[in-house]
Scaffold this motif. Structure first.
Motif, PDB file in Angstrom:
ATOM      1  N   LEU A  64       0.993  -1.328   0.125  1.00  0.00           N
ATOM      2  CA  LEU A  64       0.152   0.694  -0.745  1.00  0.00           C
ATOM      3  C   LEU A  64       1.122   0.802  -0.101  1.00  0.00           C
ATOM      4  CD1 LEU A  64      -3.356   0.783  -0.305  1.00  0.00           C
ATOM      5  CD2 LEU A  64      -3.020   0.764   2.624  1.00  0.00           C
ATOM      6  N   ASN A  65       1.715   0.952   0.922  1.00  0.00           N
ATOM      7  CA  ASN A  65       3.060   2.541   0.860  1.00  0.00           C
ATOM      8  C   ASN A  65       3.493   2.431   0.143  1.00  0.00           C
ATOM      9  OD1 ASN A  65       3.024   2.403   3.677  1.00  0.00           O
ATOM     10  ND2 ASN A  65       4.489   1.341   3.944  1.00  0.00           N
ATOM     11  N   SER A  66       3.503   1.387  -0.963  1.00  0.00           N
ATOM     12  CA  SER A  66       4.471   1.265  -2.662  1.00  0.00           C
ATOM     13  C   SER A  66       3.451   2.073  -3.450  1.00  0.00           C
ATOM     14  CB  SER A  66       5.369   0.199  -2.650  1.00  0.00           C
ATOM     15  OG  SER A  66       5.958   0.140  -2.631  1.00  0.00           O
ATOM     16  N   PHE A  67       2.017   1.758  -3.320  1.00  0.00           N
ATOM     17  CA  PHE A  67       1.524   1.690  -4.084  1.00  0.00           C
ATOM     18  C   PHE A  67       1.017   3.394  -4.263  1.00  0.00           C
ATOM     19  CE2 PHE A  67      -0.254  -1.475  -5.287  1.00  0.00           C
ATOM     20  CZ  PHE A  67      -0.298  -1.951  -6.557  1.00  0.00           C
ATOM     21  N   THR A  68       0.897   4.205  -2.384  1.00  0.00           N
ATOM     22  CA  THR A  68       0.707   5.421  -2.421  1.00  0.00           C
ATOM     23  C   THR A  68       1.800   6.353  -2.927  1.00  0.00           C
ATOM     24  OG1 THR A  68      -0.016   4.681  -0.295  1.00  0.00           O
ATOM     25  CG2 THR A  68      -0.197   7.060  -0.806  1.00  0.00           C
ATOM     26  N   PHE A  69       3.091   6.029  -2.880  1.00  0.00           N
ATOM     27  CA  PHE A  69       3.845   7.060  -2.953  1.00  0.00           C
ATOM     28  C   PHE A  69       4.458   6.826  -4.750  1.00  0.00           C
ATOM     29  CE2 PHE A  69       6.722   4.091  -1.220  1.00  0.00           C
ATOM     30  CZ  PHE A  69       8.558   3.479  -2.383  1.00  0.00           C
ATOM     31  N   GLU A 112       6.389   2.826   8.713  1.00  0.00           N
ATOM     32  CA  GLU A 112       4.988   2.484   8.893  1.00  0.00           C
ATOM     33  C   GLU A 112       5.376   3.039   7.486  1.00  0.00           C
ATOM     34  OE1 GLU A 112       1.690   2.406  10.615  1.00  0.00           O
ATOM     35  OE2 GLU A 112       3.564   0.436  11.083  1.00  0.00           O
ATOM     36  N   ALA A 113       6.135   3.346   6.889  1.00  0.00           N
ATOM     37  CA  ALA A 113       6.622   3.493   5.686  1.00  0.00           C
ATOM     38  C   ALA A 113       6.878   2.992   4.726  1.00  0.00           C
ATOM     39  CB  ALA A 113       6.623   5.402   5.252  1.00  0.00           C
ATOM     40  N   GLN A 114       7.855   1.418   5.348  1.00  0.00           N
ATOM     41  CA  GLN A 114       8.640   1.175   4.500  1.00  0.00           C
ATOM     42  C   GLN A 114       8.044   0.755   2.960  1.00  0.00           C
ATOM     43  OE1 GLN A 114      10.883  -2.166   6.458  1.00  0.00           O
ATOM     44  NE2 GLN A 114       9.666  -3.203   5.700  1.00  0.00           N
ATOM     45  N   PRO A 115       8.591   0.506   1.816  1.00  0.00           N
ATOM     46  CA  PRO A 115       7.970   0.184   0.456  1.00  0.00           C
ATOM     47  C   PRO A 115       8.095  -1.045   0.785  1.00  0.00           C
ATOM     48  CG  PRO A 115      10.175   1.658   0.274  1.00  0.00           C
ATOM     49  CD  PRO A 115       9.408   0.707   1.841  1.00  0.00           C
ATOM     50  N   ALA A 116       7.730  -1.742  -0.385  1.00  0.00           N
ATOM     51  CA  ALA A 116       7.397  -2.770  -1.110  1.00  0.00           C
ATOM     52  C   ALA A 116       8.117  -4.118  -1.092  1.00  0.00           C
ATOM     53  CB  ALA A 116       6.469  -3.644  -1.561  1.00  0.00           C
ATOM     54  N   SER A 117       9.069  -3.128  -1.644  1.00  0.00           N
ATOM     55  CA  SER A 117      11.068  -3.659  -2.018  1.00  0.00           C
ATOM     56  C   SER A 117      11.458  -3.844  -0.808  1.00  0.00           C
ATOM     57  CB  SER A 117      11.683  -2.469  -3.060  1.00  0.00           C
ATOM     58  OG  SER A 117      11.750  -1.522  -2.740  1.00  0.00           O
ATOM     59  N   VAL A 118      11.550  -3.294  -0.252  1.00  0.00           N
ATOM     60  CA  VAL A 118      12.637  -3.099   1.384  1.00  0.00           C
ATOM     61  C   VAL A 118      11.708  -4.443   2.174  1.00  0.00           C
ATOM     62  CG1 VAL A 118      13.501  -2.297   3.462  1.00  0.00           C
ATOM     63  CG2 VAL A 118      13.572  -0.830   1.081  1.00  0.00           C
ATOM     64  N   ALA A 119      10.235  -4.532   2.484  1.00  0.00           N
ATOM     65  CA  ALA A 119       9.838  -5.819   2.627  1.00  0.00           C
ATOM     66  C   ALA A 119      10.215  -6.969   2.076  1.00  0.00           C
ATOM     67  CB  ALA A 119       8.403  -4.958   2.698  1.00  0.00           C
ATOM     68  N   LEU A 120      10.324  -6.808   1.074  1.00  0.00           N
ATOM     69  CA  LEU A 120      10.838  -8.273   0.416  1.00  0.00           C
ATOM     70  C   LEU A 120      11.654  -9.128   0.410  1.00  0.00           C
ATOM     71  CD1 LEU A 120       9.481 -10.163  -1.858  1.00  0.00           C
ATOM     72  CD2 LEU A 120      10.716  -8.826  -3.639  1.00  0.00           C
ATOM     73  N   MET A 128       9.070 -16.821  -2.632  1.00  0.00           N
ATOM     74  CA  MET A 128       8.461 -16.351  -4.012  1.00  0.00           C
ATOM     75  C   MET A 128       6.910 -15.913  -3.998  1.00  0.00           C
ATOM     76  SD  MET A 128      10.713 -16.893  -6.277  1.00  0.00           S
ATOM     77  CE  MET A 128      12.051 -17.080  -5.176  1.00  0.00           C
ATOM     78  N   ALA A 129       5.697 -16.157  -2.889  1.00  0.00           N
ATOM     79  CA  ALA A 129       5.408 -15.235  -3.156  1.00  0.00           C
ATOM     80  C   ALA A 129       4.701 -13.889  -3.383  1.00  0.00           C
ATOM     81  CB  ALA A 129       4.177 -16.222  -2.584  1.00  0.00           C
ATOM     82  N   GLY A 130       5.999 -13.712  -1.855  1.00  0.00           N
ATOM     83  CA  GLY A 130       6.083 -11.583  -1.850  1.00  0.00           C
ATOM     84  C   GLY A 130       6.307 -11.476  -3.862  1.00  0.00           C
ATOM     85  N   THR A 131       7.409 -12.124  -3.782  1.00  0.00           N
ATOM     86  CA  THR A 131       7.731 -11.900  -5.689  1.00  0.00           C
ATOM     87  C   THR A 131       6.941 -11.924  -6.536  1.00  0.00           C
ATOM     88  OG1 THR A 131      10.183 -12.721  -4.558  1.00  0.00           O
ATOM     89  CG2 THR A 131       9.627 -11.496  -7.009  1.00  0.00           C
ATOM     90  N   LEU A 132       5.928 -12.940  -6.217  1.00  0.00           N
ATOM     91  CA  LEU A 132       5.173 -12.292  -7.194  1.00  0.00           C
ATOM     92  C   LEU A 132       3.849 -11.124  -7.405  1.00  0.00           C
ATOM     93  CD1 LEU A 132       4.493 -14.254  -9.522  1.00  0.00           C
ATOM     94  CD2 LEU A 132       3.058 -15.878  -8.287  1.00  0.00           C
ATOM     95  N   TRP A 133       3.517 -10.949  -5.737  1.00  0.00           N
ATOM     96  CA  TRP A 133       2.689  -9.738  -5.585  1.00  0.00           C
ATOM     97  C   TRP A 133       3.703  -8.364  -6.357  1.00  0.00           C
ATOM     98  CZ3 TRP A 133      -2.193 -10.760  -5.074  1.00  0.00           C
ATOM     99  CH2 TRP A 133      -2.325 -11.965  -3.751  1.00  0.00           C
ATOM    100  N   TYR A 134       4.741  -8.425  -5.267  1.00  0.00           N
ATOM    101  CA  TYR A 134       5.277  -7.470  -5.757  1.00  0.00           C
ATOM    102  C   TYR A 134       5.482  -6.992  -7.093  1.00  0.00           C
ATOM    103  CZ  TYR A 134       9.331  -4.267  -5.478  1.00  0.00           C
ATOM    104  OH  TYR A 134      10.218  -2.853  -5.445  1.00  0.00           O
ATOM    105  N   ALA A 135       5.305  -7.847  -7.493  1.00  0.00           N
ATOM    106  CA  ALA A 135       6.094  -8.032  -9.610  1.00  0.00           C
ATOM    107  C   ALA A 135       4.410  -7.796 -10.632  1.00  0.00           C
ATOM    108  CB  ALA A 135       6.956  -9.436 -10.076  1.00  0.00           C
ATOM    109  N   LEU A 136       3.434  -8.250  -9.953  1.00  0.00           N
ATOM    110  CA  LEU A 136       1.510  -7.836 -10.035  1.00  0.00           C
ATOM    111  C   LEU A 136       1.685  -6.817 -11.079  1.00  0.00           C
ATOM    112  CD1 LEU A 136      -0.121 -10.141 -10.798  1.00  0.00           C
ATOM    113  CD2 LEU A 136      -1.347  -9.584  -9.322  1.00  0.00           C
ATOM    114  N   PRO A 137       1.737  -6.142 -10.467  1.00  0.00           N
ATOM    115  CA  PRO A 137       1.833  -4.421 -10.608  1.00  0.00           C
ATOM    116  C   PRO A 137       2.173  -4.184 -12.178  1.00  0.00           C
ATOM    117  CG  PRO A 137       1.900  -4.202  -8.643  1.00  0.00           C
ATOM    118  CD  PRO A 137       2.203  -5.329  -9.244  1.00  0.00           C
ATOM    119  N   VAL A 138       4.301  -4.486 -11.812  1.00  0.00           N
ATOM    120  CA  VAL A 138       4.567  -3.746 -13.028  1.00  0.00           C
ATOM    121  C   VAL A 138       4.089  -5.064 -14.645  1.00  0.00           C
ATOM    122  CG1 VAL A 138       6.539  -3.659 -13.682  1.00  0.00           C
ATOM    123  CG2 VAL A 138       5.832  -3.482 -11.741  1.00  0.00           C
ATOM    124  N   LEU A 139       3.824  -6.080 -13.908  1.00  0.00           N
ATOM    125  CA  LEU A 139       3.589  -7.083 -15.261  1.00  0.00           C
ATOM    126  C   LEU A 139       2.322  -6.184 -16.301  1.00  0.00           C
ATOM    127  CD1 LEU A 139       4.492 -10.743 -13.693  1.00  0.00           C
ATOM    128  CD2 LEU A 139       5.269  -9.279 -15.588  1.00  0.00           C
TER     129      LEU A 139
END
Lengths: 371, 274
Positions: free
Chosen positions: B69-74, B219-227, B242-253
């Motif tokens: 959500l953080n990543s989407f916002t910024f 609280e503001a940690q982006p998805a890339s860091v969380a991954l 791998m599941a986290g990576t999939l979630w993370y890659a999904l929007p770009v795909l």
């Protein structure tokens, strides 16, 4: 409707001057044409009038209003000048419909809706665009686009029209028709119009007055008749008229009391009424000019070459419908004559006569017309 | 029936091979995401799961929810801001022009070549002075600023193709600088906006360095860091990672699938008309 005055206008790009000290007064309601080869400063002058370009020096007046003056630091933006400009590529807004294109100048001026609809409709009717108001520019033909651009220019009733080669992108047939339409429209609206073209036929047929420009310098200003019958110099003489005026190098000589132009291949007497103007040029190199339609083929009379006639060989005959163009040659001298009909064939010799009163004489050194 | 020429056949075989090669990581990522821990150990990454389960995906999403959500916002905020500012810059630099506008553009261009690492320390100091350290706003500001040079370049090149006569016509029609931008230039900018937006979205979304420097563990940690943190410290949970990576890659795909054709056209437009 206002007059346009240009005083000492100069604009330089880098080191080349596009306009040099231009002075000009365009009368109220006049159809004025800037004529010249490309790159001669015509469009630059037009942009300075529109305010789209700031000159380095000089003033521009629209009626009583000083709109540009680098000396007095006056510069009225193009938005605030009551001028409409039409561009060679029409510059109609590709994402807007015909209606919105024509309405644009009214909208940005904050006219109210009903007034906009009324005026756009009236303009579209005038230009025959009523059926096309919902179309986008890419769905229009070249001629239709040209009319949309014209509509956008006239809808706001400007005081001055500036047209930059508006017919250049039309095909030959449409161009002739649009020429007439445009001239008629200008008469009806009575708007002061400044028109830029490199096409001398366009200029001759449409203009009240023409300014011939070359390399940023004014060569001559005058009515089409003046430019055609009394060109001020070699450039104007050669630029206006098609086919081009014939030019021949010659020397002025005096035999007894008479002045003669000696062009080696032939000699022709100077008409007595213009002789006084030429007195001081005796012995000097001059250039004689004569328009093709002022040369005649003399019906051959028995005997030798007639007096004043020049016997020349026919090189080519070009039929142009209502008349024929004879390309003639004798030694280093070649001429084009425009005749109604001829019995001569290519390779034959004909006797050519000229109307001495239609002769133009230029000083070879200054290129200026003497008569 | 005509058979394709041998050269064609060779070409297609090669293309299919490389496509397969490039898709392999994505494939293993998908298969592993559906594997319970047992399957991860007893099958090769390429193999299908023996007993498929969505559990790793759910676990990963639970951990990644807030950072995503953080990543989407910024990402979206900075993308919109940098595209808009880039578009305005491009318009001013090509169509308005002013004394020294080429020099200004030169500075913008230099901005493209400043490596992230070079500004890290001053950036963190500035952000903490501004009170934006560990805040989403800090990331928005940083990514917007870093995006402006490249979007400016992109829009400037595109606006170079819009004929000047269009702008001059609008001026004589009575439109001011801002009206011309809003009514003429902006409506003609769909293509560069798509290109710039996709470019900005991908590069901001994929950024790790600024995220880790400005908002790690907060609280503001982006998805890339969380991954990266999913890796854990004691054991490797490959399936959750791998599941986290999939979630993370999904929007770009998704973005590339939806807007791919615009992107190609945008690149072409830039290529043909320099």
């Amino acid at each position: 409707m206002v007059s346009v005055a240009i005083i000492n206008l100069t604009k330089t790009y880098g080191t080349t001057a596009a306009i040099k000290d231009l002075n000009l007064e365009i009368k109220d309601g006049e159809f004025f044409i800037f004529l010249g080869p490309s790159g001669c400063g015509k469009t630059t002058t037009l942009l300075c009038i529109a305010g789209l370009l700031k000159p380095d020096k000089g003033e521009v007046w629209l009626g009583n209003e000083l709109v540009t003056s680098s000396e007095r630091d006056v510069y009225v933006t193009p938005q605030k000048r009551e001028v409409a400009m039409m561009f060679q590529d029409y510059a109609i807004y590709p994402h807007m419909t015909v209606f919105n294109n024509i309405a644009f100048p009214l909208e940005v001026r904050g006219e109210d809706k009903s007034e906009i609809v009324k005026r756009v409709t009236a303009t579209a009717n005038l230009l025959g665009l009523s059926q096309l108001l919902d179309r986008k520019p890419r769905q229009l033909s070249g001629g239709q686009r040209q009319r949309v651009a014209l509509g956008r220019a006239i809808v706001r009733k400007p005081k001055v029209f500036l047209l930059d080669e508006p017919l250049a992108n039309l095909d030959a047939k449409l161009r002739v028709k649009t020429r007439t339409d445009l001239k008629k429209l200008q008469r009806e609206l009575g708007v002061t119009t400044v028109y830029v073209t490199h096409d001398q036929v366009e200029a001759m047929t449409m203009a009240d007055r023409i300014m011939v420009q070359r390399d940023g310098v004014t060569e001559q200003i005058g009515t089409p008749e003046e430019l055609y019958n009394h060109p001020a110099n070699l450039f104007v003489a050669g630029f206006i008229g098609s086919p081009e005026m014939n030019f021949t190098d010659c020397t002025l000589i005096k035999e007894g009391a008479r002045l003669w132009l000696d062009a080696r291949e032939f000699k022709t007497p100077v008409p007595t009424q213009v002789a006084p103007k030429l007195e001081s040029y005796v012995g000097e190199d001059l250039i004689m000019g004569i328009r093709p339609e002022d040369l005649y083929e003399r019906k051959s009379v028995k005997g030798s070459t007639q007096k004043n006639a020049l016997r020349m060989t026919v090189d080519i005959i070009e039929p142009v419908g209502p008349y024929l163009l004879l390309h003639l040659r004798k030694g280093r001298c070649s001429l084009v004559a425009r005749v109604k009909h001829t019995t001569a064939r290519v390779g034959q010799e004909v006797d050519i006569e000229m109307d001495p009163s239609k002769m133009h004489i230029f000083d070879k050194k200054t290129a200026k017309a003497i008569i | 029936m005509r058979f394709p020429k041998p050269r064609r056949v060779t070409l297609y075989i090669l293309l299919v091979f490389f496509a397969f090669l490039f898709l392999l990581p994505l494939w293993t990522c998908i298969t592993t995401s559906f594997k319970p821990v047992h399957d991860v150990i007893y099958t090769t990454p390429v193999e299908l799961p023996l007993s498929p389960t969505a559990e790793p995906l759910i676990t990963a999403l639970n951990i990644m929810q807030r950072p995503l959500l953080n990543s989407f916002t910024f990402t979206i905020s900075a993308m919109i801001l940098s595209c808009l500012l880039g578009s305005i810059n491009g318009y001013i630099l090509t169509k308005i022009r002013f004394r020294g506008s080429d020099t200004v553009f030169l500075f913008f261009s230099i901005g493209i070549f400043i490596p992230y690492q070079a500004v890290l320390v001053p950036l963190v100091l500035t952000m903490s002075k501004l009170g934006l350290f560990n805040h989403i706003e800090g990331l928005i500001l940083t990514h917007t600023a870093y995006g402006i040079p490249i979007t400016t370049l992109l829009f400037r090149n595109f606006y170079g193709v819009i004929p000047n006569s269009l702008i001059m016509a609008a001026k004589t029609d009575g439109a001011g600088t801002w009206t011309i931008y809003r009514r003429i230039v902006l409506p003609l900018s769909l293509l560069p906006f798509v290109v710039a937006a996709v470019f900005q979205f991908t590069s901001i979304w994929n950024d790790f360095l600024f995220g880790v420097a400005l908002a790690r563990g907060s609280e503001a940690q982006p998805a890339s860091v969380a991954l990266a943190n999913l890796r854990g410290t004691t054991e490797f949970q490959w399936n959750v990672q791998m599941a986290g990576t999939l979630w993370y890659a999904l929007p770009v795909l998704v973005i590339f699938f939806v807007l791919g054709k615009y992107l190609m056209r945008g690149y072409m437009a830039g290529a043909v008309k320099g």
